[in-house]
Every structure is written in C-alpha cells, then in structure tokens.
Enzyme design. Structure first.
Site, mmCIF file in Angstrom:
data_model
loop_
_atom_site.group_PDB
_atom_site.id
_atom_site.type_symbol
_atom_site.label_atom_id
_atom_site.label_comp_id
_atom_site.label_asym_id
_atom_site.label_seq_id
_atom_site.Cartn_x
_atom_site.Cartn_y
_atom_site.Cartn_z
ATOM 1 N N LYS A 1 52.019 68.247 -5.454
ATOM 2 C CA LYS A 1 51.564 69.280 -6.374
ATOM 3 C C LYS A 1 50.346 69.988 -5.788
ATOM 4 C CE LYS A 1 50.995 66.326 -9.675
ATOM 5 N NZ LYS A 1 50.853 65.590 -10.951
ATOM 6 N N THR B 1 43.308 73.393 -18.715
ATOM 7 C CA THR B 1 44.470 72.827 -18.023
ATOM 8 C C THR B 1 44.547 71.311 -18.167
ATOM 9 O OG1 THR B 1 43.175 72.709 -15.980
ATOM 10 C CG2 THR B 1 44.523 74.689 -16.320
ATOM 11 N N GLY C 1 45.787 67.867 -18.913
ATOM 12 C CA GLY C 1 47.108 67.307 -19.177
ATOM 13 C C GLY C 1 48.240 67.884 -18.368
ATOM 14 N N THR C 2 47.923 68.715 -17.361
ATOM 15 C CA THR C 2 49.004 69.347 -16.594
ATOM 16 C C THR C 2 49.874 68.322 -15.859
ATOM 17 O OG1 THR C 2 47.397 69.738 -14.830
ATOM 18 C CG2 THR C 2 47.909 71.589 -16.264
ATOM 19 N N GLY C 3 49.242 67.336 -15.221
ATOM 20 C CA GLY C 3 50.018 66.363 -14.459
ATOM 21 C C GLY C 3 50.919 65.520 -15.348
ATOM 22 N N CYS C 4 50.367 65.048 -16.467
ATOM 23 C CA CYS C 4 51.162 64.263 -17.418
ATOM 24 C C CYS C 4 52.332 65.092 -17.944
ATOM 25 C CB CYS C 4 50.296 63.821 -18.587
ATOM 26 S SG CYS C 4 48.800 62.920 -18.129
#
Length: 261
Positions: free
Chosen positions: A174, A205, A207-210
């Site tokens: 990512k 932003t 919480g983007t990875g979760c």
C-alpha cells in the site's frame, strides 16, 4: 438468503474509526455478515492511543472457535495482534480454517503509536504471513518487516518480493504514504496489478488500512478473485477517504457509509 460471513480478528478502537469497529462497518456497507474476535481493547480517540489492554490467548481462541465452529466463515481478516503469543495462537487457528485470509500486519497506529511488540515481528514473518491469501502492509510496515525502504516503484517491487518470501499467496503493497497518486502494487510474484487513485486533500483518514483489509475480505467472501476483490476494495476505500470527516481535535475517520449518503 444468508449473506456471506466474514470474521475480523483485531483490536477494538473506542473512537469507532479503526479496528473492529471499522471492520464491521465496512462489512455491513458491502453486504456481508461481519463477526469479530477481539484481541485487545484500546482507549483511543482522534488524538491517538491512550492505552492498550490485550486479551488472554484463551479468550481469543474461544471467541474464534465459537464463531467458526457454529456459524462458519467465508473469509477472515486479521488486524492488531499485539504480542507474539497472540500471533502464534491466531496463526494456528487460521491454518486450520478453510477460507481466504487477509492479513493486515498492523505495526503502528495512524498517530504513530506502536501496536505490535518488537518481539512479535518474527512470529508475524514466520507464522502469520504464511497463512495469508493476501498480505496488506503499508510502507512503514514493509520496512518494519523486511528492512526495505520504498522510495519509488522499483522499491515497491522489491518490497513485494520480500513480503512474498514469507509465504503469502499475494502481497498488496500500500503506497498511501508515497508521493503523488495513491499507488498500490498487488502481485503474486507472476502477475502485477498497479492500482492508482488520485490523492485526496483530506486529512481525516483514520482507519484506512482496517477498512481496505475488511473490504478485500468481504469481496473474497462473495467469491471474487483476488485482483478483482482488491480493485473493488480500493474503489470503496477511496470513496470513504474522500468523505472522511472531522471528529474531535485530531484525525477523523473515513466515512464507511459514504455510498448511502
């Protein structure tokens, strides 16, 4: 009609922007039935993580078995696993589960707070990543796990090769911290899929990875192939980032319900 069932194994975010809360919101938005195994409780808000309390391994194992043995799963997503003991226990559970697995090797929070003990890194490499259908490290986590410092697209290729060396079927590197467009690389060592999205001018932003990992797992549970699942998840999270909103005095969350507004 019973919707596809997706299980998240992760920590709780009391502020509701990341972790279990973000995972379940994503699953609901994408039309699957979300279930959870809580690995840790955090005191967390828009300013950062104020405290972490890890659950006992037996409690994590009991939650997992209760869900999988009775309800069943079509996909599993892992997030915050803060200790070596938790990583090993979850890796054993995943290895015995016949469902695709998305591993988000969470190392630090959006605010830079450490969420993975240093002594657990080797367990992530040798035990957890081999169970993954898709591993989804960001650039900081790539460096933490492999030592590869990504500065260009060749660096992303080297990072993917290093992650694949630990055993996942696919690596999604990512590039959200990469200058320019939001560029990700998905590869299984043979195919390469470059996914680009415009970089949005929105600092909220959290919480983007979760959210991305849960979206991938949701689409895999629906039967999509890995490249199609990742592409659809990227589209969803890009919209969620664009609609992210301010909460508190710090970094607000992405909007998991952006398609309904």
């Amino acid at each position: 009609m019973i919707p596809p069932r997706v299980l998240t194994v992760a920590g709780s975010d009391s502020g509701g922007g990341a972790g279990i809360q973000a995972d379940l919101k994503t699953m609901l938005a994408l039309g699957v039935h979300g279930m959870s195994v809580i690995t840790a409780v955090t005191a967390q808000n828009s300013l950062g993580v104020q405290g972490v309390w890890e659950l006992p391994v037996d409690a994590v194992r009991a939650q997992y078995r209760a869900v999988v043995d009775d309800i069943g799963v079509q996909a599993v997503k892992t997030g915050m696993l803060s200790s070596a003991a938790l990583v090993e226990a979850v890796a054993d559970l995943l290895a015995a589960t016949d469902a695709p697995v998305v591993v988000d090797p969470v190392g630090v929070s959006k605010h830079g707070d450490p969420l993975l003990a240093a002594e657990a890194l080797d367990c992530v490499r040798t035990r957890l990543l081999p169970t993954a259908t898709v591993a989804t490290p960001n650039l900081d986590e790539v460096t933490q796990l492999t030592g590869v410092l990504v500065e260009d697209e060749d660096g992303m290729r080297r990072a993917a090769e290093a992650i694949l060396g630990f055993g996942p079927r696919w690596a999604l590197i990512k590039g959200g911290h990469y200058p320019g467009d939001a560029l990700d690389l998905l590869t299984d060592g043979q195919e390469e899929h470059w996914l680009r999205a415009p970089r949005l001018d929105n600092r909220h932003t959290h919480g983007t990875g979760c959210t991305l990992g849960s979206a991938i797992a949701s689409h895999l549970a629906k039967g999509l192939a890995v490249p199609d699942a990742v592409r659809a998840a990227k589209e969803y999270v890009t919209g969620a980032i664009g609609a992210g909103y301010a909460l508190g005095a710090g970094i607000g969350p992405v909007d998991h319900g952006w398609r309904f507004r």
